[in-house]
Design a protein around this motif. Structure first.
Motif, PDB file in Angstrom:
ATOM      1  N   TYR A   1       0.808  -1.229   0.000  1.00  0.00           N
ATOM      2  CA  TYR A   1       0.000   0.000   0.000  1.00  0.00           C
ATOM      3  C   TYR A   1       0.838   1.275   0.000  1.00  0.00           C
ATOM      4  CZ  TYR A   1       0.979  -0.287   4.965  1.00  0.00           C
ATOM      5  OH  TYR A   1       1.614  -0.379   6.173  1.00  0.00           O
ATOM      6  N   ASN A   2       2.131   1.165   0.298  1.00  0.00           N
ATOM      7  CA  ASN A   2       2.977   2.360   0.235  1.00  0.00           C
ATOM      8  C   ASN A   2       3.239   2.794  -1.207  1.00  0.00           C
ATOM      9  OD1 ASN A   2       4.416  -0.064   0.028  1.00  0.00           O
ATOM     10  ND2 ASN A   2       6.332   0.880   0.623  1.00  0.00           N
ATOM     11  N   ASN A   3       3.095   1.879  -2.164  1.00  0.00           N
ATOM     12  CA  ASN A   3       3.318   2.199  -3.583  1.00  0.00           C
ATOM     13  C   ASN A   3       2.082   2.029  -4.458  1.00  0.00           C
ATOM     14  OD1 ASN A   3       6.073   2.872  -3.519  1.00  0.00           O
ATOM     15  ND2 ASN A   3       6.636   0.712  -3.475  1.00  0.00           N
ATOM     16  N   TRP A   4       1.029   1.444  -3.906  1.00  0.00           N
ATOM     17  CA  TRP A   4      -0.171   1.120  -4.680  1.00  0.00           C
ATOM     18  C   TRP A   4      -1.407   1.461  -3.849  1.00  0.00           C
ATOM     19  CZ3 TRP A   4       0.829  -0.441  -9.564  1.00  0.00           C
ATOM     20  CH2 TRP A   4       2.105  -0.937  -9.837  1.00  0.00           C
ATOM     21  N   PRO A   5      -2.564   1.602  -4.505  1.00  0.00           N
ATOM     22  CA  PRO A   5      -3.797   1.814  -3.735  1.00  0.00           C
ATOM     23  C   PRO A   5      -4.020   0.651  -2.763  1.00  0.00           C
ATOM     24  CG  PRO A   5      -4.188   2.215  -6.068  1.00  0.00           C
ATOM     25  CD  PRO A   5      -2.813   1.607  -5.963  1.00  0.00           C
ATOM     26  N   ALA A   6      -4.392   0.981  -1.551  1.00  0.00           N
ATOM     27  CA  ALA A   6      -4.589  -0.036  -0.514  1.00  0.00           C
ATOM     28  C   ALA A   6      -5.757  -0.958  -0.850  1.00  0.00           C
ATOM     29  CB  ALA A   6      -4.834   0.641   0.837  1.00  0.00           C
ATOM     30  N   MET A   7      -5.657  -2.192  -0.389  1.00  0.00           N
ATOM     31  CA  MET A   7      -6.758  -3.149  -0.500  1.00  0.00           C
ATOM     32  C   MET A   7      -7.659  -2.946   0.711  1.00  0.00           C
ATOM     33  SD  MET A   7      -6.681  -7.325  -0.375  1.00  0.00           S
ATOM     34  CE  MET A   7      -6.276  -7.696  -2.067  1.00  0.00           C
TER      35      MET A   7
ATOM     36  N   ARG B   1     -17.397  -6.944   0.009  1.00  0.00           N
ATOM     37  CA  ARG B   1     -17.038  -6.256  -1.234  1.00  0.00           C
ATOM     38  C   ARG B   1     -15.928  -5.257  -0.963  1.00  0.00           C
ATOM     39  NH1 ARG B   1     -22.540  -3.972  -3.449  1.00  0.00           N
ATOM     40  NH2 ARG B   1     -22.234  -2.855  -1.509  1.00  0.00           N
ATOM     41  N   GLY B   2     -15.065  -5.106  -1.943  1.00  0.00           N
ATOM     42  CA  GLY B   2     -13.973  -4.146  -1.800  1.00  0.00           C
ATOM     43  C   GLY B   2     -13.104  -4.144  -3.027  1.00  0.00           C
ATOM     44  N   GLY B   3     -11.822  -3.892  -2.807  1.00  0.00           N
ATOM     45  CA  GLY B   3     -10.888  -3.873  -3.909  1.00  0.00           C
ATOM     46  C   GLY B   3      -9.721  -2.967  -3.617  1.00  0.00           C
ATOM     47  N   HIS B   4      -9.078  -2.546  -4.699  1.00  0.00           N
ATOM     48  CA  HIS B   4      -7.957  -1.619  -4.610  1.00  0.00           C
ATOM     49  C   HIS B   4      -7.973  -0.729  -5.845  1.00  0.00           C
ATOM     50  CE1 HIS B   4      -6.383  -5.069  -6.864  1.00  0.00           C
ATOM     51  NE2 HIS B   4      -5.565  -4.226  -7.457  1.00  0.00           N
ATOM     52  N   GLY B   5      -7.807   0.579  -5.626  1.00  0.00           N
ATOM     53  CA  GLY B   5      -7.864   1.502  -6.756  1.00  0.00           C
ATOM     54  C   GLY B   5      -9.174   1.360  -7.493  1.00  0.00           C
ATOM     55  N   ARG B   6      -9.089   1.205  -8.803  1.00  0.00           N
ATOM     56  CA  ARG B   6     -10.285   1.067  -9.646  1.00  0.00           C
ATOM     57  C   ARG B   6     -10.726  -0.382  -9.832  1.00  0.00           C
ATOM     58  NH1 ARG B   6      -7.188   5.306 -12.500  1.00  0.00           N
ATOM     59  NH2 ARG B   6      -8.300   7.231 -12.095  1.00  0.00           N
ATOM     60  N   ILE B   7      -9.992  -1.304  -9.242  1.00  0.00           N
ATOM     61  CA  ILE B   7     -10.316  -2.722  -9.362  1.00  0.00           C
ATOM     62  C   ILE B   7     -11.219  -3.107  -8.190  1.00  0.00           C
ATOM     63  CG2 ILE B   7      -9.398  -5.066  -9.578  1.00  0.00           C
ATOM     64  CD1 ILE B   7      -8.449  -3.108 -11.811  1.00  0.00           C
ATOM     65  N   ARG B   8     -12.364  -3.710  -8.498  1.00  0.00           N
ATOM     66  CA  ARG B   8     -13.351  -4.079  -7.483  1.00  0.00           C
ATOM     67  C   ARG B   8     -13.648  -5.573  -7.572  1.00  0.00           C
ATOM     68  NH1 ARG B   8     -12.113  -0.766  -4.606  1.00  0.00           N
ATOM     69  NH2 ARG B   8     -12.926   1.306  -4.483  1.00  0.00           N
TER      70      ARG B   8
ATOM     71  N   TYR C   1      10.819  -2.138 -11.563  1.00  0.00           N
ATOM     72  CA  TYR C   1       9.767  -1.939 -12.559  1.00  0.00           C
ATOM     73  C   TYR C   1      10.375  -1.783 -13.942  1.00  0.00           C
ATOM     74  CZ  TYR C   1       6.981  -0.587  -8.449  1.00  0.00           C
ATOM     75  OH  TYR C   1       6.343  -0.557  -7.244  1.00  0.00           O
ATOM     76  N   ASN C   2       9.668  -2.309 -14.941  1.00  0.00           N
ATOM     77  CA  ASN C   2      10.116  -2.067 -16.312  1.00  0.00           C
ATOM     78  C   ASN C   2       9.661  -0.668 -16.741  1.00  0.00           C
ATOM     79  OD1 ASN C   2       7.457  -2.164 -17.421  1.00  0.00           O
ATOM     80  ND2 ASN C   2       7.585  -4.389 -17.635  1.00  0.00           N
ATOM     81  N   LEU C   3      10.100  -0.227 -17.902  1.00  0.00           N
ATOM     82  CA  LEU C   3       9.818   1.134 -18.370  1.00  0.00           C
ATOM     83  C   LEU C   3       8.311   1.388 -18.495  1.00  0.00           C
ATOM     84  CD1 LEU C   3      10.786   3.873 -19.381  1.00  0.00           C
ATOM     85  CD2 LEU C   3      10.952   2.883 -21.677  1.00  0.00           C
ATOM     86  N   LEU C   4       7.566   0.444 -19.046  1.00  0.00           N
ATOM     87  CA  LEU C   4       6.122   0.641 -19.211  1.00  0.00           C
ATOM     88  C   LEU C   4       5.432   0.827 -17.858  1.00  0.00           C
ATOM     89  CD1 LEU C   4       3.634   0.868 -20.973  1.00  0.00           C
ATOM     90  CD2 LEU C   4       3.481  -1.633 -20.964  1.00  0.00           C
ATOM     91  N   VAL C   5       5.784   0.022 -16.876  1.00  0.00           N
ATOM     92  CA  VAL C   5       5.181   0.148 -15.542  1.00  0.00           C
ATOM     93  C   VAL C   5       5.516   1.517 -14.954  1.00  0.00           C
ATOM     94  CG1 VAL C   5       5.233  -0.722 -13.163  1.00  0.00           C
ATOM     95  CG2 VAL C   5       5.055  -2.314 -15.086  1.00  0.00           C
ATOM     96  N   SER C   6       6.751   1.952 -15.097  1.00  0.00           N
ATOM     97  CA  SER C   6       7.151   3.265 -14.574  1.00  0.00           C
ATOM     98  C   SER C   6       6.353   4.382 -15.236  1.00  0.00           C
ATOM     99  CB  SER C   6       8.648   3.489 -14.784  1.00  0.00           C
ATOM    100  OG  SER C   6       9.384   2.551 -14.038  1.00  0.00           O
ATOM    101  N   LEU C   7       6.156   4.294 -16.549  1.00  0.00           N
ATOM    102  CA  LEU C   7       5.380   5.315 -17.267  1.00  0.00           C
ATOM    103  C   LEU C   7       3.905   5.288 -16.856  1.00  0.00           C
ATOM    104  CD1 LEU C   7       6.913   4.971 -20.843  1.00  0.00           C
ATOM    105  CD2 LEU C   7       7.229   6.883 -19.242  1.00  0.00           C
ATOM    106  N   LEU C   8       3.325   4.097 -16.764  1.00  0.00           N
ATOM    107  CA  LEU C   8       1.921   3.980 -16.363  1.00  0.00           C
ATOM    108  C   LEU C   8       1.718   4.477 -14.935  1.00  0.00           C
ATOM    109  CD1 LEU C   8       1.057   0.487 -17.895  1.00  0.00           C
ATOM    110  CD2 LEU C   8       0.095   2.702 -18.592  1.00  0.00           C
TER     111      LEU C   8
ATOM    112  N   ALA D   1       3.490   6.740 -13.382  1.00  0.00           N
ATOM    113  CA  ALA D   1       3.615   8.207 -13.408  1.00  0.00           C
ATOM    114  C   ALA D   1       2.310   8.831 -13.914  1.00  0.00           C
ATOM    115  CB  ALA D   1       4.793   8.620 -14.277  1.00  0.00           C
ATOM    116  N   PHE D   2       1.714   8.240 -14.948  1.00  0.00           N
ATOM    117  CA  PHE D   2       0.457   8.738 -15.502  1.00  0.00           C
ATOM    118  C   PHE D   2      -0.671   8.649 -14.473  1.00  0.00           C
ATOM    119  CE2 PHE D   2      -3.609   7.850 -17.610  1.00  0.00           C
ATOM    120  CZ  PHE D   2      -3.769   9.031 -18.313  1.00  0.00           C
ATOM    121  N   TYR D   3      -0.812   7.485 -13.835  1.00  0.00           N
ATOM    122  CA  TYR D   3      -1.917   7.286 -12.899  1.00  0.00           C
ATOM    123  C   TYR D   3      -1.731   8.024 -11.581  1.00  0.00           C
ATOM    124  CZ  TYR D   3      -4.425   4.144 -15.901  1.00  0.00           C
ATOM    125  OH  TYR D   3      -5.146   3.634 -16.941  1.00  0.00           O
ATOM    126  N   LYS D   4      -0.505   8.360 -11.225  1.00  0.00           N
ATOM    127  CA  LYS D   4      -0.297   9.150 -10.002  1.00  0.00           C
ATOM    128  C   LYS D   4      -0.904  10.535 -10.141  1.00  0.00           C
ATOM    129  CE  LYS D   4       3.612   7.093  -7.742  1.00  0.00           C
ATOM    130  NZ  LYS D   4       4.998   7.212  -7.330  1.00  0.00           N
TER     131      LYS D   4
END
Length: 168
Positions: free
Chosen positions: A35-41, A52-59, A147-154, A156-159
């Motif tokens: 959760y320090n780097n990603w939306p918490a579950m 019911r729950g999830g993390h970020g936009r994933i439910r 992280y690979n380059l694509l993950v780093s770019l994604l 950065a975008f979603y932050k």
């Protein structure tokens, strides 16, 4: 599209110890979820079937739960993700366990595009971060999956965009 995505890691600890760590999942004392780097579950009613729950936009909804061994979720969002994901712990020997996460789903055309070009990459990085947390909990030598380059770019975008945190 049929999607099967699996991650496994060997942890050099007995299943009982790893299971204790997994009991903290989605709590305020969570030692597994990154959760320090990603939306918490989070779950509306804790870790129990029907919650019911999830993390970020994933439910998702918990459809099976065996404390200390396995938890299975059914996707409710994003739209077009029709299937489940599961987190499990298996004893391999007296001092070795295997942790695993798997997704099995069918996706619509739109959801397939989202999976292939965005979510798969973020998902894989998140799960490796979670598995790093588990491994690092039991080790002096800390592991950090790069992280690979694509993950780093994604990321950065979603932050720049706020994640949904309210549970429905």
């Amino acid at each position: 599209m049929q999607v099967i995505n699996s991650h496994k890691r060997i942890i050099h600890q007995p299943k009982e110890k790893v299971s204790e760590l997994f009991k903290t999942l989605a709590t305020t004392e969570d030692q597994v979820w990154p959760y320090n780097n990603w939306p918490a579950m989070r779950f509306k009613n804790g870790l129990r079937v029907g919650s019911r729950g999830g993390h970020g936009r994933i439910r998702y909804t918990i459809i099976e739960f065996q404390s200390g061994s396995r938890i299975k979720f059914e996707f409710t969002k994003p739209e077009g993700f029709n299937g489940t994901h599961e987190l499990s712990i298996k004893g391999i020997s007296d001092n070795t366990s295997e942790i695993a996460h798997s997704i099995t789903m069918h996706t619509t055309i739109k959801a397939s595009f989202l999976w292939v070009f965005v979510i798969r990459w973020l998902h894989d990085a998140l799960i490796e971060d979670a598995f790093d947390n588990v491994e690092n909990y039991f080790s002096e030598e800390k592991k950090k999956t790069k992280y690979n380059l694509l993950v780093s770019l994604l990321r950065a975008f979603y932050k720049r965009k706020p994640f949904q945190t309210k549970l429905v």
